[in-house]
Design a protein around this motif. Structure first.
Motif, mmCIF file in Angstrom:
data_model
loop_
_atom_site.group_PDB
_atom_site.id
_atom_site.type_symbol
_atom_site.label_atom_id
_atom_site.label_comp_id
_atom_site.label_asym_id
_atom_site.label_seq_id
_atom_site.Cartn_x
_atom_site.Cartn_y
_atom_site.Cartn_z
ATOM 1 N N UNK A 72 0.830 -1.215 0.000
ATOM 2 C CA UNK A 72 0.000 0.000 0.000
ATOM 3 C C UNK A 72 0.862 1.262 0.000
ATOM 4 N N UNK A 73 1.771 1.458 0.976
ATOM 5 C CA UNK A 73 2.596 2.671 0.920
ATOM 6 C C UNK A 73 3.572 2.682 -0.249
ATOM 7 N N UNK A 74 4.043 1.512 -0.680
ATOM 8 C CA UNK A 74 4.952 1.468 -1.831
ATOM 9 C C UNK A 74 4.231 1.937 -3.091
ATOM 10 N N UNK A 75 3.018 1.432 -3.297
ATOM 11 C CA UNK A 75 2.229 1.852 -4.458
ATOM 12 C C UNK A 75 1.919 3.342 -4.386
ATOM 13 N N UNK A 76 1.573 3.821 -3.183
ATOM 14 C CA UNK A 76 1.294 5.246 -3.026
ATOM 15 C C UNK A 76 2.493 6.109 -3.366
ATOM 16 N N UNK A 77 3.689 5.640 -2.992
ATOM 17 C CA UNK A 77 4.914 6.381 -3.284
ATOM 18 C C UNK A 77 5.127 6.531 -4.788
ATOM 19 N N UNK A 78 4.972 5.438 -5.538
ATOM 20 C CA UNK A 78 5.176 5.497 -6.985
ATOM 21 C C UNK A 78 4.098 6.341 -7.667
ATOM 22 N N UNK A 79 2.862 6.230 -7.204
ATOM 23 C CA UNK A 79 1.792 7.051 -7.778
ATOM 24 C C UNK A 79 2.056 8.531 -7.510
ATOM 25 N N UNK A 80 2.566 8.838 -6.322
ATOM 26 C CA UNK A 80 2.858 10.232 -5.978
ATOM 27 C C UNK A 80 3.959 10.792 -6.863
ATOM 28 N N UNK A 81 5.002 10.000 -7.134
ATOM 29 C CA UNK A 81 6.068 10.460 -8.029
ATOM 30 C C UNK A 81 5.508 10.764 -9.418
ATOM 31 N N UNK A 82 4.700 9.845 -9.940
ATOM 32 C CA UNK A 82 4.117 10.077 -11.257
ATOM 33 C C UNK A 82 3.153 11.258 -11.228
ATOM 34 N N UNK A 83 2.457 11.423 -10.114
ATOM 35 C CA UNK A 83 1.560 12.570 -9.986
ATOM 36 C C UNK A 83 2.311 13.892 -10.032
ATOM 37 N N UNK A 84 3.493 13.944 -9.424
ATOM 38 C CA UNK A 84 4.308 15.154 -9.489
ATOM 39 C C UNK A 84 4.700 15.457 -10.940
ATOM 40 N N UNK A 85 5.013 14.394 -11.675
ATOM 41 C CA UNK A 85 5.344 14.580 -13.097
ATOM 42 C C UNK A 85 4.140 15.111 -13.858
ATOM 43 N N UNK A 86 2.946 14.629 -13.529
ATOM 44 C CA UNK A 86 1.741 15.109 -14.212
ATOM 45 C C UNK A 86 1.453 16.564 -13.877
ATOM 46 N N UNK A 87 1.715 16.959 -12.642
ATOM 47 C CA UNK A 87 1.530 18.359 -12.263
ATOM 48 C C UNK A 87 2.491 19.246 -13.045
ATOM 49 N N UNK A 88 3.735 18.792 -13.200
ATOM 50 C CA UNK A 88 4.710 19.553 -13.993
ATOM 51 C C UNK A 88 4.231 19.647 -15.441
ATOM 52 N N UNK A 89 3.667 18.575 -15.964
ATOM 53 C CA UNK A 89 3.120 18.609 -17.324
ATOM 54 C C UNK A 89 2.046 19.702 -17.457
ATOM 55 N N UNK A 90 1.229 19.843 -16.421
ATOM 56 C CA UNK A 90 0.188 20.873 -16.447
ATOM 57 C C UNK A 90 0.810 22.267 -16.534
ATOM 58 N N UNK A 91 1.849 22.514 -15.736
ATOM 59 C CA UNK A 91 2.503 23.830 -15.767
ATOM 60 C C UNK A 91 3.142 24.085 -17.134
ATOM 61 N N UNK A 92 3.777 23.064 -17.693
ATOM 62 C CA UNK A 92 4.391 23.223 -19.020
ATOM 63 C C UNK A 92 3.323 23.544 -20.061
ATOM 64 N N UNK A 93 2.199 22.856 -20.003
ATOM 65 C CA UNK A 93 1.129 23.093 -20.963
ATOM 66 C C UNK A 93 0.537 24.487 -20.797
ATOM 67 N N UNK A 94 0.372 24.941 -19.555
ATOM 68 C CA UNK A 94 -0.135 26.293 -19.322
ATOM 69 C C UNK A 94 0.808 27.345 -19.890
ATOM 70 N N UNK A 95 2.107 27.066 -19.868
ATOM 71 C CA UNK A 95 3.094 28.021 -20.363
ATOM 72 C C UNK A 95 3.213 27.989 -21.885
ATOM 73 N N UNK A 96 3.203 26.787 -22.468
ATOM 74 C CA UNK A 96 3.484 26.645 -23.904
ATOM 75 C C UNK A 96 2.221 26.487 -24.759
#
Length: 218
Positions: free
Chosen positions: A141-165
């Motif tokens: 459970x916490x291991x899966x949450x950790x990996x999902x959180x890392x990917x979620x951070x990447x998705x948030x960065x994707x949102x900022x990049x899209x808002x800029x470009x």
């Protein structure tokens, strides 16, 4: 490390984890087939098979979460989202990630850590004639949450990049349905060459239309 390299690294990590745990599908299938044979042919059912299959499927489900997020494969109600422009999509995604995703996944990871720690402390087992250890499964459970959180951070960065470009950054692509269609048709001896090309062309048109709806292409 630039932004795209970080996004690719997160995608590669999530894809590797997802594919590694996908082998549980093979193990689960073999286990169920053997159990069906033992139960109905030999009249010798296994006491722990139900618990083992639940733990294997649960592990597969949890550890595939980051991979699904990396492939943008989670289900969304997109009657508005699919036709929106990329910046609008990014703004909606960003708000939902900040308001719901991040707090939810952090809470899941923390609660899962406590849950797993308690299970390890008492060496928790299943309740049947042949008990199985539960603490390794609950550790997922916490291991899966950790990996999902890392990917979620990447998705948030994707949102900022899209808002800029104004466009979504590249995403690591895994094998898609069109690849399977082409491989199956190429190996078929029952379909003539022209029919193969027509089927592949139609499949690509459908796929392209789906991508345009998903990305909100202008």
């Amino acid at each position: 490390m630039n932004i795209q390299k970080f996004l690719n690294l997160a995608d590669h990590l999530s894809t590797w984890v997802g594919k590694a745990f996908a082998w549980l599908i093979v193990a689960l299938m073999c286990m169920v087939v053997i159990e069906v044979f033992k139960r109905y042919a030999l009249n010798a059912p296994t006491a722990w098979i139900f618990d083992a299959s639940n733990m294997m499927y649960g592990t597969l489900f949890m550890m595939g979460g980051a991979y699904t997020l990396a492939q943008n494969g989670h289900v969304r109600g997109d009657f508005f989202y699919g036709s929106a422009k990329p910046r609008t999509q990014a703004l909606l995604d960003l708000m939902l990630y900040i308001l719901f995703f991040v707090p939810g996944v952090i809470a899941l990871t923390w609660a899962g850590w406590v849950y797993a720690a308690d299970s390890w402390a008492i060496k928790e087992q299943t309740f049947n004639a042949t008990p199985l250890p539960l603490y390794p499964f609950k550790s997922m459970i916490p291991i899966a949450g950790f990996f999902v959180l890392i990917q979620g951070m990447a998705e948030i960065i994707r949102c900022f990049v899209c808002l800029k470009t104004g466009s979504w950054p590249e995403r690591l692509k895994d094998a898609e349905e069109i690849d399977v269609v082409e491989q199956q048709l190429a190996a078929s001896s029952l379909v003539d060459e022209q029919a193969k090309q027509d089927a592949i062309a139609k499949a690509k048109q459908i796929e392209e239309a789906a991508h345009q709806r998903a990305s909100g292409a202008k």
